[in-house]
Design an enzyme around this catalytic site. Structure first.
Site, PDB file in Angstrom:
ATOM      1  N   LYS A 181       0.946  -1.208  -0.124  1.00  0.00           N
ATOM      2  CA  LYS A 181      -0.104  -0.143  -0.048  1.00  0.00           C
ATOM      3  C   LYS A 181       0.964   1.193   0.164  1.00  0.00           C
ATOM      4  CE  LYS A 181      -4.222   1.749   2.188  1.00  0.00           C
ATOM      5  NZ  LYS A 181      -3.706   3.084   2.168  1.00  0.00           N
TER       6      LYS A 181
ATOM      7  N   LYS B 100      -6.489  -8.157  -2.609  1.00  0.00           N
ATOM      8  CA  LYS B 100      -7.576  -8.069  -3.411  1.00  0.00           C
ATOM      9  C   LYS B 100      -7.811  -9.391  -4.031  1.00  0.00           C
ATOM     10  CE  LYS B 100      -5.501  -3.661  -5.265  1.00  0.00           C
ATOM     11  NZ  LYS B 100      -4.774  -3.107  -6.358  1.00  0.00           N
TER      12      LYS B 100
HETATM   13  S1  IVH Z   1      -6.525  -0.560  -4.779  1.00  0.00           S
HETATM   14  C1  IVH Z   1     -11.057   0.774  -4.388  1.00  0.00           C
HETATM   15  N1  IVH Z   1      -3.938  -0.871  -4.634  1.00  0.00           N
HETATM   16  O1  IVH Z   1      -5.004   3.560  -0.738  1.00  0.00           O
HETATM   17  C2  IVH Z   1      -9.914   1.107  -4.214  1.00  0.00           C
HETATM   18  N2  IVH Z   1      -4.863   0.961  -3.556  1.00  0.00           N
HETATM   19  O2  IVH Z   1      -6.871   3.786   1.275  1.00  0.00           O
HETATM   20  C3  IVH Z   1      -8.952   0.500  -4.843  1.00  0.00           C
HETATM   21  N3  IVH Z   1      -3.323   3.013  -2.593  1.00  0.00           N
HETATM   22  O3  IVH Z   1      -7.532   5.118  -2.672  1.00  0.00           O
HETATM   23  C4  IVH Z   1      -7.609   0.813  -4.366  1.00  0.00           C
HETATM   24  N4  IVH Z   1      -1.547   1.323  -2.845  1.00  0.00           N
HETATM   25  O4  IVH Z   1      -4.997   5.501  -3.421  1.00  0.00           O
HETATM   26  C5  IVH Z   1      -4.812   0.039  -4.255  1.00  0.00           C
HETATM   27  N5  IVH Z   1      -1.636  -1.521  -4.182  1.00  0.00           N
HETATM   28  C6  IVH Z   1      -2.557  -0.339  -4.093  1.00  0.00           C
HETATM   29  C7  IVH Z   1      -2.420   0.834  -3.193  1.00  0.00           C
HETATM   30  C8  IVH Z   1      -3.796   1.525  -3.194  1.00  0.00           C
HETATM   31  C9  IVH Z   1      -2.047   2.529  -2.149  1.00  0.00           C
HETATM   32  C10 IVH Z   1      -4.047   3.819  -2.084  1.00  0.00           C
HETATM   33  C11 IVH Z   1      -5.320   4.274  -3.013  1.00  0.00           C
HETATM   34  C12 IVH Z   1      -6.539   3.968  -2.217  1.00  0.00           C
HETATM   35  C13 IVH Z   1      -6.199   4.189  -0.665  1.00  0.00           C
HETATM   36  C14 IVH Z   1      -7.025   3.423  -0.028  1.00  0.00           C
END
Ligand code: IVH
Length: 668
Positions: A116, A290
């Site tokens: 993340k 995911k």
């Molecule tokens: S998937 C439906 N993958 O974290 C949202 N987000 O706290 C799907 N983020 O809004 C997001 N790394 O901006 C995804 N590998 C990653 C991520 C990631 C950082 C951020 C993203 C999201 C936020 C949520």
């Protein structure tokens, strides 16, 4: 050059630059030196200037083409940008898995686990392969159109292979971030300029993307990791596969991605990264889990706020509690006074911390810091410790507040706070602390690289009044050095020899060593390429410098200010008098032996780095190219030369080895 040949060369250059952008920014596998890259960019921008009708929206020169914007327009996202629910421990993760299992009633499923990235969420819309716009998340439904700023990020492709994509519209989502190193570099500059610093890399990335001048954004060296798409393109049915697809299209995808068969594997992978996160050059605040199958994602659906097929696993904040013992007010080479906390030593994410920056006066007041306070500390960018807040309830009633001194701690000149700055500065340019800072920078690696002239020796030289600025270094006599503490015959000889040797440093290093704010090694190289000598650089104003590719108004203003200061001109005069190189190497040897030739380097060289070899070629009037074509005049083949040499042989291009090259450029 006629239009047709220009067009041909332009498209070749664009292809080549795009290839190297991808190698450098997306794959971290550069094949050419920065100098060679800059050469390609300069040539492209020259040709486009001669033929403005050939400029295309996805040309690499268009990354920093925009003028400041009055504000940002809004765009509606094709599909809402949702957020993620958070989990904080193993139990939460198992509960999430149970919900997923229930939702998928008996089907088997897999998870993809990713880092993340702690940055700013953005959406990039490509229509028929061309980047149409890029936007912030905003409220999830609508965001700011920050296209001009995003285009400055070289890991964001301006165009993707439309035929390859086979998709007329593709919305890619990702996280823009600033590396820990860049964060430190940026805050260093902010500090020297007397500006408020950013608390962490995420704030720095967010602050940068909000700037209205794209040229200023380009200086920030932001990057991106893409992690998904807005809507699902037909031919892909799994997220893991989609990430490979995006990588093949030229996007930067984080390599640390794992396909897990069950939640125990997920938990294992999360735990591994919780331990390893410090080794990364960017900050992560957790992991994202995911469900891999798009069909299953669809089946699970989303609430209005977040998908049911994904979840974040957040790492605990790494903080420590300790006690403020005292505060030191330290002075940098630009006279800015920074309060630094001396703390009761405490363990924090792998090291013992006993000092922490307190940034500036505003921060002292905001935190209402008192001597003896119990404080919570954290590492900004996981590197620089800072005081986050004070536990006021633990404060002794008689505790005294920490206040900025009124006078410079080094020379006692009254400190001043300039309009628009947060810093208190000592404006005495002869202040010994600043003098030492400037000399240390001058002698440092990457600058004049004077061996044996570290902080301790600089301290002695300044304290004994043997030197007042770095210009005086070149008048130092051995006899004056010998009485210094721990300075024997041999070290005195070595130091004098190292100082002497530094006179031959390339012009770009001399420019860098002057310590002009904003002029790092890259800007210095651009300036050295553009200006024949120090006099013409000094005569150029802010405007002329701002227009140079890759530099911006901040560099321009800073250079102009530097050369307006009479004290600086005096030091430059000393450098000139002592024979320090004040001219660009290429101007020294105009009409050089490689004049008009295009040279390709391949294989490993023993006596030179790539950069040095390229510099030599340029200094002899040649141009360096990274690929062999009919236009190549000469190939220099080192050890294990590879495919470029084969191509040269095929095309009948002249090939020489390193020895011959040395003979040639050095006139042996
Ligand atoms: S998937 C439906 N993958 O974290 C949202 N987000 O706290 C799907 N983020 O809004 C997001 N790394 O901006 C995804 N590998 C990653 C991520 C990631 C950082 C951020 C993203 C999201 C936020 C949520």
């Amino acid at each position: 050059m006629d239009r047709r040949s220009a067009q041909k060369e332009i498209s070749q250059l664009r292809r080549e630059i795009n290839k190297h952008d991808r190698l450098y920014y997306a794959l971290a596998r550069p094949e050419i030196s920065d100098g060679e890259y800059d050469g390609l960019m300069r040539r492209l921008s020259e040709l486009e200037k001669q033929h403005p009708d050939l400029v295309a929206p996805d040309s690499p020169t268009q990354r920093v083409a925009g003028a400041p914007l009055p504000g940002f327009a809004q765009v509606k996202h094709p599909a809402p940008m949702l957020s993620l629910d958070n989990t904080y421990n193993e139990e939460d993760l198992r509960e999430f898995d149970q919900r997923v299992g229930k939702g998928l009633a008996g089907q088997s499923y897999r998870y993809v686990v990713e880092l993340k990235i702690d940055g700013v969420a953005v959406s990039l819309l490509y229509r028929n392969g061309l980047l149409e716009y890029g936007a912030t998340r905003g409220d999830g439904a609508k965001g700011d159109d920050i296209s001009a700023n995003l285009k400055t990020i070289r890991s964001i492709p301006l165009s993707i292979h439309a035929a390859n994509a086979g998709i007329p519209e593709l919305e890619v989502r990702g996280e823009v971030y600033l590396s820990k190193n860049e964060f430190i570099r940026l805050n260093d500059i902010k500090q020297q300029e007397g500006q408020a610093v950013f608390a962490n890399p995420r704030n720095a990335a967010a602050g940068s993307l909000k700037q209205l001048d794209p040229r200023a954004v380009a200086q920030r060296k932001l990057s991106i990791f893409v992690h998904g798409m807005g809507s699902l393109p037909g031919k892909l049915d799994r997220h893991y596969q989609a990430m490979k697809f995006l990588k093949n299209l030229g996007f930067k995808v984080n390599p640390n991605i794992e396909l897990c068969q069950d939640i125990s594997q997920v938990i294992d992978y999360c735990n591994q990264w919780e331990q390893k996160r410090d080794a990364l050059d960017y900050e992560i605040d957790g992991m994202v889990i995911k469900v891999d199958s798009y069909a299953q994602q669809k089946q699970l659906g989303a609430t209005s706020h977040s998908p049911r097929w994904a979840i974040a696993y957040k790492f605990p904040a790494r903080q420590a509690v300790t006690v403020l013992r005292s505060v030191e007010f330290s002075l940098g080479r630009t006279g800015v006074v920074t309060p630094v906390a001396n703390l009761e030593p405490v363990q924090l994410s792998g090291s013992v911390v006993s000092r922490a920056t307190l940034h500036n006066d505003d921060e002292l007041k905001r935190k209402d810091l008192h001597y003896g306070d119990t404080v919570i500390i954290e590492k900004a960018g996981e590197i620089i410790p800072q005081v986050v807040r004070v536990l006021v309830e633990k404060r002794d009633k008689k505790a005294r507040p920490v206040v900025m001194p009124q006078d410079c701690p080094a020379c006692h000149t009254p400190l001043k706070r300039l309009e628009g700055e947060v810093a208190w500065r000592c404006e005495n340019v002869s202040c010994p602390a600043q003098v030492k800072g400037r000399i240390e920078h001058f002698a440092s690696r990457g600058a004049m690289d004077i061996d044996g002239l570290g902080p301790a020796v600089v301290e002695l030289l300044v304290a004994q009044e043997l030197i007042q600025d770095f210009g005086d270094l070149y008048d130092l006599q051995k006899t004056a050095l010998l009485p210094l503490e721990r300075m024997g015959e041999k070290s005195a000889d070595n130091l004098i020899a190292a100082i002497e040797k530094s006179k031959g440093n390339p012009f770009r290093r001399v420019i860098y060593s002057l310590g002009i704010i904003h002029v790092g090694t890259r800007a210095a190289r651009e300036l050295a390429n553009r200006f024949e000598d120090m006099d013409s650089l000094a005569a150029a104003g802010c405007e002329e410098i701002s227009k140079i590719y890759g530099l911006g108004p901040a560099v321009g203003q800073s250079v102009e200010n530097f050369f307006r200061n009479p004290q600086n001109l005096k030091v430059l005069e000393k450098l000139k008098r002592s024979g320090v190189r004040m001219k660009s190497e290429s101007s020294v040897k105009s009409g050089g032996i490689l004049s008009g030739m295009t040279v390709v380097l391949t294989g490993g060289l023993e006596g030179y780095t790539r950069e040095q070899a390229a510099e030599l070629i340029i200094s002899q009037g040649g141009a360096v190219s990274s690929s062999v074509s009919k236009k190549t005049s000469l190939v220099v083949a080192g050890s294990d030369p590879g495919s470029k040499m084969l191509k040269a042989e095929k095309l009948g291009v002249k090939i020489i080895d390193e020895k011959e090259f040395t003979k040639m450029v050095k006139h042996l």
